[in-house]
Structure formats: structure tokens, C-alpha cells
Enzyme design. Structure first.
Site, PDB file in Angstrom:
ATOM      1  N   LYS A 175      37.301  24.651   5.864  1.00  0.00           N
ATOM      2  CA  LYS A 175      37.675  25.946   5.269  1.00  0.00           C
ATOM      3  C   LYS A 175      36.411  26.818   5.281  1.00  0.00           C
ATOM      4  O   LYS A 175      35.534  26.686   4.449  1.00  0.00           O
ATOM      5  CB  LYS A 175      38.174  25.730   3.840  1.00  0.00           C
ATOM      6  CG  LYS A 175      39.104  26.802   3.301  1.00  0.00           C
ATOM      7  CD  LYS A 175      38.565  28.208   3.262  1.00  0.00           C
ATOM      8  CE  LYS A 175      37.671  28.436   2.064  1.00  0.00           C
ATOM      9  NZ  LYS A 175      37.110  29.819   2.027  1.00  0.00           N
ATOM     10  N   GLY A 228      27.315  26.868  -0.509  1.00  0.00           N
ATOM     11  CA  GLY A 228      27.649  28.199  -1.003  1.00  0.00           C
ATOM     12  C   GLY A 228      26.880  28.491  -2.273  1.00  0.00           C
ATOM     13  O   GLY A 228      25.834  27.885  -2.530  1.00  0.00           O
ATOM     14  N   SER A 229      27.424  29.400  -3.060  1.00  0.00           N
ATOM     15  CA  SER A 229      26.699  29.850  -4.253  1.00  0.00           C
ATOM     16  C   SER A 229      26.666  28.759  -5.310  1.00  0.00           C
ATOM     17  O   SER A 229      27.517  27.860  -5.340  1.00  0.00           O
ATOM     18  CB  SER A 229      27.379  31.095  -4.829  1.00  0.00           C
ATOM     19  OG  SER A 229      28.619  30.729  -5.404  1.00  0.00           O
ATOM     20  N   GLY A 233      29.665  26.225  -6.419  1.00  0.00           N
ATOM     21  CA  GLY A 233      29.375  24.794  -6.298  1.00  0.00           C
ATOM     22  C   GLY A 233      29.520  24.078  -7.629  1.00  0.00           C
ATOM     23  O   GLY A 233      30.092  22.984  -7.704  1.00  0.00           O
ATOM     24  N   GLU A 250      25.293  22.024  -1.342  1.00  0.00           N
ATOM     25  CA  GLU A 250      24.073  22.762  -1.007  1.00  0.00           C
ATOM     26  C   GLU A 250      24.255  24.152  -1.578  1.00  0.00           C
ATOM     27  O   GLU A 250      25.184  24.862  -1.197  1.00  0.00           O
ATOM     28  CB  GLU A 250      23.855  22.835   0.513  1.00  0.00           C
ATOM     29  CG  GLU A 250      23.281  21.577   1.124  1.00  0.00           C
ATOM     30  CD  GLU A 250      21.947  21.149   0.529  1.00  0.00           C
ATOM     31  OE1 GLU A 250      21.202  22.014   0.017  1.00  0.00           O
ATOM     32  OE2 GLU A 250      21.658  19.950   0.548  1.00  0.00           O
ATOM     33  N   CYS A 284      19.666  30.478   2.111  1.00  0.00           N
ATOM     34  CA  CYS A 284      19.323  29.743   0.897  1.00  0.00           C
ATOM     35  C   CYS A 284      17.862  29.330   0.926  1.00  0.00           C
ATOM     36  O   CYS A 284      17.274  29.034  -0.095  1.00  0.00           O
ATOM     37  CB  CYS A 284      20.241  28.559   0.686  1.00  0.00           C
ATOM     38  SG  CYS A 284      20.285  27.456   2.064  1.00  0.00           S
ATOM     39  N   GLU A 385      18.411  33.904  -7.973  1.00  0.00           N
ATOM     40  CA  GLU A 385      18.588  34.102  -6.536  1.00  0.00           C
ATOM     41  C   GLU A 385      19.220  35.472  -6.288  1.00  0.00           C
ATOM     42  O   GLU A 385      20.238  35.813  -6.876  1.00  0.00           O
ATOM     43  CB  GLU A 385      19.495  33.005  -5.964  1.00  0.00           C
ATOM     44  CG  GLU A 385      19.589  33.084  -4.462  1.00  0.00           C
ATOM     45  CD  GLU A 385      20.404  31.955  -3.855  1.00  0.00           C
ATOM     46  OE1 GLU A 385      21.521  31.695  -4.357  1.00  0.00           O
ATOM     47  OE2 GLU A 385      19.936  31.338  -2.883  1.00  0.00           O
TER      48      GLU A 385
HETATM   49  C1  UN1 Z   1      20.985  28.237   4.722  1.00  0.00           C
HETATM   50  O1  UN1 Z   1      20.391  29.269   4.485  1.00  0.00           O
HETATM   51  O2  UN1 Z   1      22.004  27.956   4.074  1.00  0.00           O
HETATM   52  O3  UN1 Z   1      16.082  26.291   7.418  1.00  0.00           O
HETATM   53  C2  UN1 Z   1      20.630  27.303   5.823  1.00  0.00           C
HETATM   54  C3  UN1 Z   1      16.723  27.308   7.699  1.00  0.00           C
HETATM   55  C4  UN1 Z   1      17.955  27.164   8.553  1.00  0.00           C
HETATM   56  C5  UN1 Z   1      19.134  26.789   7.730  1.00  0.00           C
HETATM   57  C6  UN1 Z   1      19.354  27.642   6.524  1.00  0.00           C
HETATM   58  N1  UN1 Z   1      17.715  26.164   9.557  1.00  0.00           N
HETATM   59  O4  UN1 Z   1      16.396  28.419   7.317  1.00  0.00           O
END
Ligand code: UN1
Length: 496
Positions: A175, A228-229, A233, A250, A284, A385
Site C-alpha cells: 500500500k 512514514g511519519s 507509525g 521507520e 528522514c 522534525e
Molecule cells: C528516507 O528518507 O526515508 O540514506 C530514506 C538516504 C537514502 C534513504 C533515505 N538512501 O538518505
């Protein structure tokens, strides 16, 4: 051109059961409709979970090296289509084209890496304490796995989860974010072309969290992997807790770059710009705090400010663009609200701070690369964030202070340090509380052959990517087998 996206259930591309559609739009110019996608509901999820369940026995029993061959083909097909897919990433998600291509490259890398894992799904064999007895472990799939993915890496993150879960023998329902259904459908199309048996990979599109939650909590799903956020999560974590179902999360980050007084200034500036404003800060792993030694502080801010002010905003497909749009107006407004918060908190706005909507930029949400200086660790812009092109500079007078500040937020995904002193970088490496540490490199750009995962509020401790110690550990479970061929009753711990 409007892409026609469909759900993919039991090997067939199909409309939502009630026939409804939603659209994804180009964030650089929202008049450009990228895709029409099926607005799916519970019946579509039920059908896709049933398809995954039906396909599981055949897939699970296909030898892992054979499963790997399909992933090798998928990697080759992704390479063939890299340009087309990279352009689609940029058009649907907004990141600049070099990064759109990088998104696809990351999927190629994980395809080949996980294909190889098909020949390395090792268990263990250890000696028994009893004669004529074997002790070993094997890895088995979890079953039907729900994969819920975000828009910021619309090909790479679904690929991380798909290829790792598939090589372990799981069947899946994906999804994707409703911002990027066309990217997800293109990836699933590649897997179909690579020869994935019907029902092993299923796709249901939007709308948003309702479908993802229904899927993750579905009674016939065995495990869930979510990126996601934090809010989404943590909500999922509460929903899944009573179900005792493996859940990999994550989530967010508030990643810091520490710049010591002896750092290579030019290199640190480049790292800060790349980490802070790459993908418009919508990673992230984005570098949103710069903790700079007081010896460097003023020169660092002056140089960083000048370089950031010279970055060009625009459509990521246009050559020369440095920073693309934010994903949508809601995200743009959130970023602007953090800029207002920073000003109210008394931070010094060095550059940026505004939305730009003149001329070509009128139909997207573009925010100038923004730098705040004189930020203190307790300010909200230093703790929360933002997920946009906003960077906070804090000062420090020692390594210990820098590490304390870096570790003072609840997140722990990626941290970087710039220093020429190996004793300093080794201590930082040891004491920083995050899943990833970079030395003399920025916070973004993790490679697929090592685990990728956040500590504390950034994740659940089940990393993506990598082999054993990484995604393979989450997407498989260990079964221990004792085989006694002595022909008599042997009692462990007692017959010595
Ligand atoms: C993300 O931002 O969710 O290390 C993943 C990194 C990328 C992956 C980021 N290879 O910035």
C-alpha cells in the site's frame, strides 16, 4: 500524459471494487495530473490479502536461489527503464531528476543485493551436547506481509521492502502513499515482467491511512513493515500491539551534523547543503541541525548562508534546479509554520524563510532554503522534525557538548561529524546515539548493503536493507531443529 494506475491483485490489474478514482499531481505544477489511481477500500484489501495467502505455499517452497533469479531480472529491468522511472519519480514526487534517478538506482541496488541473498539465507549448525544429535536453525518466511510506504522515496522504499520480503519467501500486499501511486505501480509492473508468480505481489492504492491501517491490522496478515511519519507509525504500533504481529517501523529523524573547529570547512558546507536541502529536506535522514564549534561558527554561517541563497528553486525536471517543490500544500504550510515558530522563538533567520510563488513557481509549493542561526537545543525548531528545507545552526564549545546536543532529541537515525582528528571522530562514533553515523560525510545517502534503521523514536529496531542483522532478520523467522539419530531417549541437561 496521465498514467492509468490500477490495483494489482492475484496477477491482474484491476479497478477499485466500487470503481472510484483519485489523482496524483505533479508537485512542481499541480495542474499536471500524473496519474489516475483506484480509490480502494476494504473489499480490495480483502481480495489482495486472500490472493497473497493463496500464493504463499508455492512461493515459500520455491528455492530461494530461484526466487533470487526473479529479483535479478527485476534489477535488470529497472536498469533498462531507469531514465523513464527516474523522470516519473521527479514528476510525481518533485525531487530533482538526479535524485529521481538515484531513487531508481537504490531500487536496482537492493534488487541485485537481495537476489544474491537468495543464496545466503543462512541458518546455523552448532554441536549438540549429546552424541548422535544435530542442532541447527533455518530461516522461514513470516507469511503474508503488509508493506506501507511513503512518498519521499516512491520507488526505493517500496523496493527495499518488496525485495527483502520476497527473497525470504513471503507474499506481500503493498500500500504505497496516495501521493505516488504511479511510481509504485511501475515498480510492481517491473516485478510482473520479471516473472513473479500471480498473487505473490499485490498492490492496493489509497486513500491514505485508512487503507493502510485496515491492511496492517487485517486478520489474515502476518506482519507489517511501515515507513512514514512518527504519528502514523505510533498509531499503527498501538493498533497492532494486541495482535502480537511483527511490526517494523521507520519513522522520523532530527539528524545532526557536528562541525568541529578543525573541520574541512568547504567539505562541511557541502555536506550541510546536500543533507539539509537535498530532496527539499524531505528525507528522514535530512540534516536539520548543524552543531558548529564556536571557532568556526561565524565563518560557517556566512558561507553556508551565501551558498544556500544561491540555490535555484524549480521544477526538478528542469536542468539546473537545485531544490524542488514540497510534496503538497499541507506539507508546505507545515514548513512555513515551523519558520514562524523559529522566528517567534528568537532564532536568527540567516537566509530564506519564504514561499516563492512567482512566475513558473505559482502552481507548486516552493520554500526557499532556510537557515536559522543562534538556535538553542530547547527550541522546537531544534527538536521537532520539519521535513522541509529548514536547517537550524547551534553552537558548541567541545566535542562532549556537541554529542550531548546531538543526543538530546528523542530521535536517532543518522548523525554526521566533520573533523580531521581521528581521536575526535572515533569518540563521536562511539558515543552518538543513532543507527547511522557518518564521518566527514553528510547524513544522507545510506547504501543498501548495510542495515538502515533508526534508534529510539526513529524506528522499532528492525532495520531495512542489509542482510543478516538487517532486513533479512525482520522478514524471516528462525526455526530451530533438533534431530536425534541415537535411537534412544537422550535427556539434554540431564544425561551428562
Ligand atoms: C528516507 O528518507 O526515508 O540514506 C530514506 C538516504 C537514502 C534513504 C533515505 N538512501 O538518505
Amino acid at each position: 500524459m496521465v498514467e492509468l494506475v490500477r490495483n494489482f491483485i492475484a496477477g491482474t490489474w484491476c479497478e477499485a471494487s466500487d470503481g472510484q478514482q483519485f489523482a496524483s499531481r505533479n508537485p512542481a505544477d499541480t495542474r499536471d495530473t500524473v496519474a489516475g489511481a483506484p480509490l480502494s477500500g476494504k473489499r480490495d484489501v480483502d481480495r489482495s490479502v486472500a490472493a497473497a495467502r493463496a500464493a504463499l505455499p508455492g512461493w515459500r517452497l520455491l528455492p530461494a536461489p530461484r526466487r533470487g533469479e526473479i529479483l535479478f531480472r527485476a534489477g535488470a529491468l529497472l536498469s533498462r527503464d531507469k531514465q523513464r522511472l527516474g523522470e516519473l519519480v521527479t514528476r510525481e514526487m518533485g525531487k530533482v531528476l538526479s535524485e529521481g534517478l538515484g531513487d531508481v538506482q537504490e531500487a536496482i541496488d537492493i534488487a541485485f543485493y537481495m537476489a544474491g541473498e537468495g543464496r545466503r539465507l543462512q541458518g546455523e549448525t552448532v554441536p549438540s551436547e549429546l552424541p548422535d544429535k544435530e542442532c541447527r536453525s533455518v530461516r522461514e518466511p513470516l507469511g503474508v506481509v503488509a508493506l506501507v510506504t511513503p512518498w519521499n522515496f516512491p520507488i526505493a522504499i517500496p523496493a527495499w521492502k518488496l525485495f527483502a520480503s520476497l527473497i525470504c519467501g513471503n507474499s506481500v500486499v503493498l500500500k504505497p502513499s496516495s501521493e505516488t501511486p504511479a511510481c509504485a505501480a511501475a515498480l510492481v509492473g517491473i516485478l510482473e515482467e520479471a516473472g513473479m508468480p500471480a498473487g505473490v505481489v499485490n498492490l492496493v492504492c489509497g486513500p491514505g491511512e485508512a487503507v493502510g491501517e485496515y491492511l496492517a491490522t487485517h486478520p489474515d496478515v502476518d506482519a507489517c513493515s511501515f515507513t512514514g511519519s512518527c504519528a502514523a507509525g505510533e498509531h499503527l504500533e498501538r493498533q497492532l500491539a494486541p495482535l502480537h504481529r511483527p511490526l517494523a517501523l521507520e519513522m522520523g529523524g532530527k539528524n545532526a551534523i557536528i562541525v568541529m573547529g578543525d573541520a574541512n570547512l568547504e567539505l562541511a558546507i557541502e555536506g550541510a547543503l546536500w543533507g539539509g536541502f537535498g530532496t527539499s529536506g524531505q528525507r528522514c535522514t535530512a540534516a536539520s541541525r548543524l552543531i558548529v564549534h564556536e571557532k568556526m561558527y561565524d565563518s560557517f554561517i556566512t558561507m553556508l548562508g551565501e551558498r544556500a541563497a544561491g540555490m535555484r528553486l524549480g521544477d526538478g525536471l528542469r536542468p539546473g534546479t537545485d531544490v524542488g517543490p514540497l510534496i503538497n500544500a499541507a506539507q508546505g504550510e507545515k514548513v512555513l509554520s515551523y519558520i514562524r515558530i523559529g522566528i517567534e522563538e528568537g532564532a536568527r533567520l540567516v537566509t530564506g524563510g519564504r514561499r516563492v510563488d512567482a512566475g513558473d513557481l505559482a502552481n507548486g509549493f516552493f520554500v526557499e532554503p532556510t537557515i536559522f542561526a543562534d538556535v538553542t537545543p530547547s527550541m522546537r525548531i531544534a527538536r521537532e522534525e520539519i521535513f522541509g528545507p529548514v536547517v537550524s545552526v547551534l553552537s558548541c564549545s567541545s566535542l562532549d557538548e556537541a554529542i550531548d546536543i546531538a543526543n538530546s532529541v528523542p530521535f536517532g537515525l543518522s548523525t554526521a561529524i566533520y573533523s580531521r582528528d581521528v581521536n575526535v571522530t572515533a569518540r563521536a562514533e562511539r558515543d552518538i546515539l543513532s543507527g547511522i553515523v557518518y564521518i566527514n560525510a553528510s547524513t544522507i545517502g545510506a547504501e543498501v548493503q548495510l542495515p538502515f534503521g533508526g534508534w529510539r523514536h526513529s524506528g522499532s529496531g528492525h532495520p531495512e536493507a542489509g542482510g543478516r542483522g538487517g532486513a533479512i532478520d525482520f522478514f524471516s523467522r528462525v526455526k530451530v531443529i533438533y534431530r536425534d539419530y541415537s535411537g534412544r531417549l537422550q535427556k539434554a541437561q540431564i544425561d551428562k
